[in-house]
Design a protein around this motif. Structure first.
Motif, mmCIF file in Angstrom:
data_model
loop_
_atom_site.group_PDB
_atom_site.id
_atom_site.type_symbol
_atom_site.label_atom_id
_atom_site.label_comp_id
_atom_site.label_asym_id
_atom_site.label_seq_id
_atom_site.Cartn_x
_atom_site.Cartn_y
_atom_site.Cartn_z
ATOM 1 N N PRO A 96 -2.502 -0.510 -4.436
ATOM 2 C CA PRO A 96 -3.473 0.488 -3.972
ATOM 3 C C PRO A 96 -2.794 1.645 -3.256
ATOM 4 O O PRO A 96 -1.715 1.477 -2.675
ATOM 5 C CB PRO A 96 -4.381 -0.314 -3.028
ATOM 6 N N TYR A 97 -3.444 2.794 -3.310
ATOM 7 C CA TYR A 97 -2.879 3.982 -2.661
ATOM 8 C C TYR A 97 -3.977 4.756 -1.949
ATOM 9 O O TYR A 97 -5.182 4.576 -2.189
ATOM 10 C CB TYR A 97 -2.188 4.889 -3.683
ATOM 11 N N GLU A 109 -9.815 6.938 -7.730
ATOM 12 C CA GLU A 109 -9.012 5.727 -7.845
ATOM 13 C C GLU A 109 -8.327 5.322 -6.533
ATOM 14 O O GLU A 109 -7.767 4.233 -6.443
ATOM 15 C CB GLU A 109 -7.969 5.889 -8.953
ATOM 16 N N HIS A 158 0.269 3.527 -8.855
ATOM 17 C CA HIS A 158 -0.898 2.635 -8.864
ATOM 18 C C HIS A 158 -1.249 2.220 -10.287
ATOM 19 O O HIS A 158 -1.519 1.037 -10.556
ATOM 20 C CB HIS A 158 -2.082 3.341 -8.212
ATOM 21 N N ARG A 159 -1.239 3.176 -11.225
ATOM 22 C CA ARG A 159 -1.589 2.861 -12.610
ATOM 23 C C ARG A 159 -0.604 1.865 -13.238
ATOM 24 O O ARG A 159 -0.972 1.016 -14.027
ATOM 25 C CB ARG A 159 -1.639 4.149 -13.431
ATOM 26 N N HIS A 173 0.854 -1.186 0.000
ATOM 27 C CA HIS A 173 0.000 0.000 0.000
ATOM 28 C C HIS A 173 0.891 1.236 0.000
ATOM 29 O O HIS A 173 1.958 1.248 0.615
ATOM 30 C CB HIS A 173 -0.911 0.008 1.238
#
Length: 302
Positions: A41-42, A64, A35-36, A18
């Protein structure tokens, strides 16, 4: 962008679960890019001017994110209004916090304060958004009406020369001291010697505004009665007549009246200090609020 790409490869190699970014601008953008690229996850914390001055990609970053932290209910409402009601369920309020023991125990702080003329303390960058000019006007009004206080500014910044010149023009230069930047230990010592802490924040001409100044939390933890602006999330910390006194942003006469009350009414100052310390312990405690943030990390989708 190149740095974020590098971080993406680094975090993936280290099997990071994370990413959390502080501030909704560059840090959250970097977390979004990582993340992309990786799917990690962020989340991010929005504080003050990072939300109110810049909104590029803000709603995309909110949408997002695994979750978003707002340091005040005021900021949470701003995000919901800006990004839509569907964002509400993704935004959590977690206040900033301080370690109360760093500022002394509840019994000790009752003996804090100056022994001579009242000391009015202002800590922070010398910048328009901090509103120090209105405090100088308030100090001049107090002096002209028979209350002589010592005003201390702790912190450096671009407005130091202009503020010093203003103190000269107002005829209060002898009552004002600019200490510049100080160490952590020196800041705590200043708080222990102060009779009133003033945070006269205002919205700046370029759109900056404070979130909840940490110096207010530190002063309240130190047992120093506070005067602050009715602005942004500040009233969530400084409850007027309960944990401190509030004034309208830029209203030097209200600042002067509040400072006078605290200097002349010892019982009021003690009551506000006592209630403020207890409220900080309950709602702005570093250990409790760090644990709340850690719990959000633990519960975030993997």
């Amino acid at each position: 962008f190149p740095k974020a790409v590098y971080l993406a490869s680094l975090f993936e190699a280290q099997e990071i679960d994370h990413i959390h970014a502080h501030f909704a601008t560059h840090p959250a953008a970097a977390a979004f890019i990582v993340h992309r690229f990786t799917g990690i996850p962020y989340s991010f914390t929005g504080h003050g001017s990072d939300l109110h001055r810049f909104q590029e990609m803000l709603c995309l970053k909110v949408r997002e994110a695994a979750f978003v932290v707002a340091i005040s209910e005021y900021n949470r409402q701003f995000l919901v209004e800006h990004c839509g009601s569907e964002a509400a369920s993704n935004i959590e309020v977690v206040h900033c916090g301080v370690d109360l023991q760093e500022f002394g125990d509840a019994q000790q702080i009752q003996t804090n304060g100056s022994t001579g003329r009242p000391v009015v303390l202002c800590i922070g960058t010398l910048h328009e958004v901090k509103g120090q000019r209105y405090l100088l006007e308030a100090i001049a009004q107090l002096k002209n009406n028979g209350l002589d206080v010592e005003c201390q500014f702790v912190g450096g910044g671009p407005d130091r020369e202009a503020l010093a010149a203003m103190a000269e023009r107002l005829g209060i230069a002898g009552s004002v001291t600019f200490f510049g930047q100080r160490s952590r230990e020196q800041v705590i010592a200043h708080l222990q010697e102060a009779d009133v802490l003033v945070a006269p924040s205002v919205p700046s001409s370029d759109g900056r505004r404070e979130g909840i100044p940490v110096v207010l939390i530190e002063a309240m933890a130190s047992g120093v009665p506070v005067v602050a602006s009715r602005l942004s999330g500040i009233p969530e910390l400084v409850h007027h007549e309960e944990t401190g006194l509030l004034a309208q942003p830029g209203a030097s006469e209200e600042l002067a009246a509040a400072i006078r009350r605290l200097c002349e009414d010892g019982a009021l100052a003690q009551r506000l200090s006592r209630e403020a310390r207890a409220f900080v312990d309950a709602e702005f405690n570093l250990q409790r609020n760090s644990a709340a943030l850690a719990q959000l990390f633990a519960e975030a989708p993997k």
